[in-house]
Design a protein around this motif. Structure first.
Motif, PDB file in Angstrom:
ATOM      1  N   LYS A 114       0.825  -1.208   0.000  1.00 55.46           N
ATOM      2  CA  LYS A 114       0.000   0.000   0.000  1.00 55.46           C
ATOM      3  C   LYS A 114       0.855   1.253   0.000  1.00 55.46           C
ATOM      4  O   LYS A 114       0.378   2.336   0.314  1.00 55.46           O
ATOM      5  N   GLY A 115       2.132   1.097  -0.301  1.00 52.57           N
ATOM      6  CA  GLY A 115       3.039   2.234  -0.316  1.00 52.57           C
ATOM      7  C   GLY A 115       3.789   2.444   0.982  1.00 52.57           C
ATOM      8  O   GLY A 115       4.656   3.303   1.071  1.00 52.57           O
ATOM      9  N   GLY A 116       3.464   1.650   1.997  1.00 52.30           N
ATOM     10  CA  GLY A 116       4.151   1.760   3.283  1.00 52.30           C
ATOM     11  C   GLY A 116       5.121   0.601   3.486  1.00 52.30           C
ATOM     12  O   GLY A 116       5.346  -0.211   2.590  1.00 52.30           O
ATOM     13  N   MET A 117       5.666   0.556   4.679  1.00 45.87           N
ATOM     14  CA  MET A 117       6.619  -0.502   5.010  1.00 45.87           C
ATOM     15  C   MET A 117       6.204  -1.159   6.321  1.00 45.87           C
ATOM     16  O   MET A 117       5.663  -0.507   7.209  1.00 45.87           O
ATOM     17  N   LEU A 118       6.473  -2.454   6.407  1.00 49.81           N
ATOM     18  CA  LEU A 118       6.262  -3.207   7.635  1.00 49.81           C
ATOM     19  C   LEU A 118       7.615  -3.646   8.172  1.00 49.81           C
ATOM     20  O   LEU A 118       8.525  -3.934   7.399  1.00 49.81           O
ATOM     21  N   GLN A 119       7.739  -3.703   9.468  1.00 46.41           N
ATOM     22  CA  GLN A 119       8.943  -4.246  10.084  1.00 46.41           C
ATOM     23  C   GLN A 119       8.713  -5.742  10.269  1.00 46.41           C
ATOM     24  O   GLN A 119       7.736  -6.152  10.902  1.00 46.41           O
ATOM     25  N   VAL A 120       9.596  -6.552   9.682  1.00 48.30           N
ATOM     26  CA  VAL A 120       9.435  -8.001   9.695  1.00 48.30           C
ATOM     27  C   VAL A 120      10.668  -8.630  10.338  1.00 48.30           C
ATOM     28  O   VAL A 120      11.797  -8.215  10.076  1.00 48.30           O
ATOM     29  N   ARG A 121      10.438  -9.632  11.171  1.00 49.01           N
ATOM     30  CA  ARG A 121      11.523 -10.345  11.857  1.00 49.01           C
ATOM     31  C   ARG A 121      11.581 -11.789  11.360  1.00 49.01           C
ATOM     32  O   ARG A 121      10.562 -12.451  11.221  1.00 49.01           O
ATOM     33  N   ILE A 122      12.785 -12.253  11.095  1.00 45.26           N
ATOM     34  CA  ILE A 122      12.971 -13.664  10.758  1.00 45.26           C
ATOM     35  C   ILE A 122      12.952 -14.430  12.068  1.00 45.26           C
ATOM     36  O   ILE A 122      13.837 -14.257  12.915  1.00 45.26           O
TER      37      ILE A 122
END
Length: 137
Positions: A114-122
């Motif tokens: 949607k044009g934004g960013m998510l913080q993702v953890r492995i």
């Protein structure tokens, strides 16, 4: 500016990805440049020296979205191994190239669509070929 996590790539994965980039004229320039940047900053090791907690090609990786706690699992594959299952992600996808060489516990920013960013953890590497003794898959 946030620093990128250190990455480790096997010499086999490096060679195959580099060959893919050299032979694939259809790879968008931005994807090619981003993946080449990742390859250039990586520490290269033999497949036998890859730590068990590092994402390699054909690894099945469990992730969580930090803001929501949602988890999902994807397998990092070469374009020829993509299918319609929704369980795979290509090394040529922006997120795929960002995953390569990361370790369990590393965090990356992931486009949310949607044009934004998510913080993702492995969270974990559920399967890694090198850990299974498959060095030349």
């Amino acid at each position: 500016m946030k620093t990128q996590p250190d990455i480790i790539i096997s010499e086999v994965d490096y060679t195959r990805i580099d060959n893919l980039l050299q032979s694939s004229s259809g790879v968008p320039a931005n994807i090619k440049a981003a993946l080449q940047t990742e390859l250039e900053r990586a520490d290269l090791v033999s497949p036998q020296e890859i730590p068990a907690d590092v994402v390699t090609m054909n690894s099945r990786v469990k992730f969580s979205v930090i803001s929501t706690g949602a988890t999902f699992t994807l397998k990092l594959v070469y374009p020829k191994d993509m299918d319609d299952s929704g369980d795979n992600i290509s090394i040529l996808a922006p997120v795929g190239s960002a995953m390569l060489g990361l370790k369990e516990g590393d965090e990356i920013e992931w486009p949310d669509g949607k044009g934004g960013m998510l913080q993702v953890r492995i969270e974990s590497i559920e399967y890694q070929p090198e850990r299974a003794g498959e060095y030349h898959r």
